[in-house]
Design a protein around this motif. Structure first.
Motif, mmCIF file in Angstrom:
data_model
loop_
_atom_site.group_PDB
_atom_site.id
_atom_site.type_symbol
_atom_site.label_atom_id
_atom_site.label_comp_id
_atom_site.label_asym_id
_atom_site.label_seq_id
_atom_site.Cartn_x
_atom_site.Cartn_y
_atom_site.Cartn_z
ATOM 1 N N PHE A 299 45.228 32.716 43.926
ATOM 2 C CA PHE A 299 44.202 33.666 43.485
ATOM 3 C C PHE A 299 43.366 34.078 44.691
ATOM 4 N N ASP A 300 43.205 35.402 44.873
ATOM 5 C CA ASP A 300 42.347 35.919 45.943
ATOM 6 C C ASP A 300 40.999 36.317 45.354
ATOM 7 N N ALA A 301 39.933 36.018 46.081
ATOM 8 C CA ALA A 301 38.597 36.369 45.586
ATOM 9 C C ALA A 301 37.706 36.732 46.764
ATOM 10 N N ARG A 302 36.532 37.232 46.451
ATOM 11 C CA ARG A 302 35.584 37.675 47.469
ATOM 12 C C ARG A 302 34.228 37.077 47.131
ATOM 13 N N ARG A 303 33.555 36.508 48.120
ATOM 14 C CA ARG A 303 32.224 35.909 47.917
ATOM 15 C C ARG A 303 31.191 36.687 48.728
ATOM 16 N N GLY B 105 48.923 49.202 51.651
ATOM 17 C CA GLY B 105 48.288 50.314 50.945
ATOM 18 C C GLY B 105 46.814 50.094 50.643
ATOM 19 N N VAL B 106 46.276 48.882 50.837
ATOM 20 C CA VAL B 106 44.857 48.645 50.508
ATOM 21 C C VAL B 106 43.975 49.297 51.580
ATOM 22 N N LYS B 107 43.005 50.095 51.146
ATOM 23 C CA LYS B 107 42.206 50.845 52.118
ATOM 24 C C LYS B 107 40.774 50.986 51.605
ATOM 25 N N GLN C 131 38.513 50.691 43.286
ATOM 26 C CA GLN C 131 37.705 49.528 42.938
ATOM 27 C C GLN C 131 36.391 49.540 43.714
ATOM 28 N N GLU C 132 35.381 49.050 43.075
ATOM 29 C CA GLU C 132 34.092 48.837 43.727
ATOM 30 C C GLU C 132 34.307 47.978 44.983
ATOM 31 N N PHE C 133 33.726 48.372 46.119
ATOM 32 C CA PHE C 133 33.827 47.554 47.330
ATOM 33 C C PHE C 133 32.868 46.375 47.230
ATOM 34 N N ARG C 134 33.372 45.165 47.392
ATOM 35 C CA ARG C 134 32.514 43.981 47.340
ATOM 36 C C ARG C 134 32.335 43.435 48.746
ATOM 37 N N CYS D 270 34.477 52.551 48.353
ATOM 38 C CA CYS D 270 35.285 51.890 47.325
ATOM 39 C C CYS D 270 36.624 51.513 47.943
ATOM 40 N N VAL D 271 37.433 50.814 47.182
ATOM 41 C CA VAL D 271 38.709 50.321 47.721
ATOM 42 C C VAL D 271 39.850 50.951 46.935
ATOM 43 N N PHE D 272 40.755 51.592 47.677
ATOM 44 C CA PHE D 272 41.963 52.149 47.071
ATOM 45 C C PHE D 272 43.050 51.082 47.166
ATOM 46 N N THR E 248 35.236 40.282 37.978
ATOM 47 C CA THR E 248 36.105 41.078 38.856
ATOM 48 C C THR E 248 35.320 42.318 39.302
ATOM 49 N N PRO E 249 35.755 43.000 40.368
ATOM 50 C CA PRO E 249 35.052 44.235 40.749
ATOM 51 C C PRO E 249 35.275 45.315 39.690
ATOM 52 N N ARG E 250 34.289 46.234 39.513
ATOM 53 C CA ARG E 250 34.516 47.377 38.614
ATOM 54 C C ARG E 250 35.711 48.169 39.128
ATOM 55 N N VAL F 241 36.863 37.908 41.493
ATOM 56 C CA VAL F 241 38.284 37.578 41.654
ATOM 57 C C VAL F 241 39.068 38.889 41.774
ATOM 58 N N LEU F 242 39.935 38.967 42.801
ATOM 59 C CA LEU F 242 40.634 40.228 43.097
ATOM 60 C C LEU F 242 42.029 40.299 42.506
ATOM 61 N N GLU F 243 42.801 39.225 42.681
ATOM 62 C CA GLU F 243 44.196 39.305 42.224
ATOM 63 C C GLU F 243 44.800 37.920 42.107
ATOM 64 N N CYS F 244 45.962 37.901 41.456
ATOM 65 C CA CYS F 244 46.753 36.667 41.339
ATOM 66 C C CYS F 244 48.150 36.968 41.854
ATOM 67 N N VAL G 99 33.094 37.627 52.117
ATOM 68 C CA VAL G 99 34.227 36.954 52.772
ATOM 69 C C VAL G 99 35.298 36.656 51.716
ATOM 70 N N ASP G 100 36.537 36.569 52.194
ATOM 71 C CA ASP G 100 37.644 36.258 51.290
ATOM 72 C C ASP G 100 37.752 34.750 51.090
ATOM 73 N N VAL G 101 37.887 34.345 49.848
ATOM 74 C CA VAL G 101 38.147 32.936 49.526
ATOM 75 C C VAL G 101 39.366 32.887 48.608
ATOM 76 N N ASN H 118 50.807 47.159 42.292
ATOM 77 C CA ASN H 118 51.856 46.135 42.389
ATOM 78 C C ASN H 118 52.350 45.834 43.794
ATOM 79 N N ALA H 119 51.605 46.250 44.839
ATOM 80 C CA ALA H 119 52.031 45.906 46.202
ATOM 81 C C ALA H 119 51.424 44.552 46.575
ATOM 82 N N SER H 120 51.705 44.074 47.787
ATOM 83 C CA SER H 120 51.100 42.810 48.216
ATOM 84 C C SER H 120 50.963 42.807 49.733
ATOM 85 N N GLY H 121 50.333 41.727 50.243
ATOM 86 C CA GLY H 121 50.193 41.577 51.692
ATOM 87 C C GLY H 121 49.324 42.649 52.326
HETATM 88 N N1 LIG Z 1 37.160 45.274 45.850
HETATM 89 C C1 LIG Z 1 37.265 44.825 47.097
HETATM 90 N N2 LIG Z 1 36.158 44.717 47.883
HETATM 91 C C2 LIG Z 1 36.253 44.292 49.151
HETATM 92 N N3 LIG Z 1 37.410 43.953 49.747
HETATM 93 C C3 LIG Z 1 38.548 44.023 49.021
HETATM 94 C C4 LIG Z 1 38.537 44.462 47.665
HETATM 95 N N4 LIG Z 1 39.794 44.457 47.205
HETATM 96 C C5 LIG Z 1 40.570 44.016 48.226
HETATM 97 N N5 LIG Z 1 39.823 43.753 49.317
HETATM 98 C C6 LIG Z 1 40.338 43.232 50.608
HETATM 99 O O1 LIG Z 1 41.695 43.616 50.750
HETATM 100 C C7 LIG Z 1 42.545 42.450 50.745
HETATM 101 C C8 LIG Z 1 43.828 42.743 49.987
HETATM 102 O O2 LIG Z 1 43.524 43.072 48.634
HETATM 103 P P1 LIG Z 1 44.247 42.366 47.411
HETATM 104 O O3 LIG Z 1 43.644 42.887 46.163
HETATM 105 O O4 LIG Z 1 44.232 40.889 47.598
HETATM 106 O O5 LIG Z 1 45.718 42.959 47.526
HETATM 107 P P2 LIG Z 1 47.055 42.460 48.283
HETATM 108 O O6 LIG Z 1 46.775 41.127 48.920
HETATM 109 O O7 LIG Z 1 48.057 42.388 47.208
HETATM 110 O O8 LIG Z 1 47.366 43.532 49.262
HETATM 111 C C9 LIG Z 1 41.707 41.349 50.126
HETATM 112 O O9 LIG Z 1 42.112 40.076 50.552
HETATM 113 C C10 LIG Z 1 40.304 41.712 50.604
HETATM 114 O O10 LIG Z 1 40.115 41.280 51.948
#
Ligand SMILES: Nc1ncnc2c1ncn2[C@@H]1O[C@H](COP(=O)(O)OP(=O)(O)O)[C@@H](O)[C@H]1O
Ligand SMILES: [Mg+2]
Length: 391
Positions: free
Chosen positions: A271-275, A183-185, A211-214, A171-173, A146-148, A284-287, A217-219, A177-180
């Motif tokens: 499961f969301d992940a980043r490659r 708030g992710v920035k 979180q560490e920015f990775r 980095c990623v804020f 997972t990212p740091r 792996v980012l979240e479930c 691409v999203d998989v 507990n949100a989704s979709g």
């Molecule tokens: N650490 C990260 N590094 C790069 N991109 C990220 C990172 N965390 C999230 N993202 C991007 O933000 C999207 C949403 O983040 P995620 O953790 O899946 O939260 P949610 O889908 O619940 O809003 C991810 O699908 C990815 O594109």
């Protein structure tokens, strides 16, 4: 490796009801409409438990409302009583929910009700998987990368010095507990981070993560599992804005198998992940331990995750055990340059969009209701209709 199993397609189990009777618990803002489309394709008769002004009630795929009351999802007892009465009157084949909130209520009342419940995890495991911070510790137990990440309980606890030392910028804020994407920035410096925390105060009541920015691409991996064993799965790359390219992602599947097995998970999850394409690294980012947006994309390409759980109880045809081919173009991408590029170069066509559009025309009311709600919300700053799809 062969691309797609067709095991069990068209299988008609003896004694399977031709029109299963289903009760769907659909809290406001969940993915009930996506689940309804699958249920409709399975010829189900669906009764709803929802809030009175929920736009999902307008759906042509709904046979009736079992219970509609304000704050009904705070009242598990009333839901249990309504289910029991209805089951005595005319037996219910299955009860299910389209969100973690509905699943949590269902988990609490499942021992008090007689109808069968769609295979699901208990409330404690749902909460653990659904919380991005707690999920990271599940990943650590399973040796899944997972990212740091650092967690802060509130804005006043933000420790920029610690963050700069261990993570750095960009980095990623994100809320825990949100989704979709709410708030992710991605932030490039301290000023942007402080602003992200201030701007997203409404999402961070449970604290937030940095979180560490990775790069990459999203998989994704979607599963239906029983007692820690994956029965049906799909893996995919996320393209454009919500478009989907099903493909093989063996290391993510492997990570998902370890998590599902370790937690003895039952139910549907994504499961969301980043490659990183340069070094191949996966994080792996979240479930999301519930039905997810790409249920429709998978169904249109041959694997229906709603049907997969019903099939495990003999209520629907068995589904293919996996899906790794096919494309689904989102409506948002068709009107963009990236969508045109995807059609020109990456094998996307308008075919899946045509099917989405035909489905929308068969049942336009909830979508229009959700749209009207958002518009009214913006115009009058108050909610009159509660949306059925948002995350
Ligand atoms: N650490 C990260 N590094 C790069 N991109 C990220 C990172 N965390 C999230 N993202 C991007 O933000 C999207 C949403 O983040 P995620 O953790 O899946 O939260 P949610 O889908 O619940 O809003 C991810 O699908 C990815 O594109
Ligand atoms: Mg996500």
């Amino acid at each position: 490796m062969t691309t797609q199993s067709v095991e069990g397609v068209g299988d008609r189990g003896a004694g399977r009801p031709s029109r299963p009777k289903v009760v769907l618990l659909s809290p406001p803002g969940d993915l009930g409409q996506i689940v309804l489309r699958s249920l409709s394709g399975l010829n189900a008769r669906t009764l709803l438990v929802c809030e009175p002004r929920s736009s999902i009630r307008m759906s042509a795929h709904v046979s009736g409302t079992l219970l509609a009351a304000e704050n009904v999802f705070d009242n598990g007892l009333a839901i249990a009583q309504a289910l029991e009465e209805e089951h005595r009157r005319d037996p219910i084949d299955i009860v299910l929910s389209s969100s973690v909130r509905g699943l949590s209520v269902l988990g609490r009342i499942r021992n008090q009700i007689s109808p069968p419940v769609y295979p699901m995890a208990d409330e404690a495991l749902l909460a653990r998987l659904n919380d991005k911070w707690r999920f990271a510790s599940v990943c650590a137990e399973c040796n899944v990368p997972t990212p740091r990440t650092l967690r802060f309980a509130s804005a006043s606890e933000l420790d920029v010095a610690a963050l700069t030392r261990s993570i750095g910028f960009p980095c990623v804020f994100k809320p825990t507990n949100a989704s979709g994407g709410d708030g992710v920035k991605v932030v490039r410096n301290e000023t942007e981070l402080v602003k992200a925390v201030a701007d997203n105060a409404r999402f961070v009541s449970d604290g937030f993560l940095v979180q560490e920015f990775r790069e990459g691409v999203d998989v994704g991996l979607s599963v239906f599992a029983v007692n820690g064993e994956i029965r049906n799965w799909s893996t995919f790359q996320c393209d454009g804005y919500w478009s989907t390219r099903f493909c093989e992602v063996p290391d993510l599947l492997d990570a998902g198998r370890r998590i599902v097995s370790q937690t003895k998970f039952t139910g549907v999850a994504n499961f969301d992940a980043r490659r990183n394409p340069n070094n191949g690294e996966l994080a792996v980012l979240e479930c999301n331990p519930r039905f997810f947006r790409r249920v429709s994309a998978a169904r249109i390409n041959g694997l229906d995750f709603v049907a997969a759980g019903l099939a495990s109880l003999g209520l629907a045809p068995r589904q293919p055990s996996f899906l790794t081919t096919g494309r689904h173009l989102s409506a948002s991408d068709v009107a963009s340059w990236s969508g045109l590029r995807m059609m020109a170069r990456e094998g996307y066509s308008l075919a899946s969009l045509g099917r989405d559009f035909a489905e929308f025309l068969r049942d336009p009311a909830p979508g229009i209701g959700s749209f009207a709600n958002e518009w009214l919300h913006l115009a009058a700053d108050k909610v009159r209709l509660k949306p059925s799809i948002s995350g």
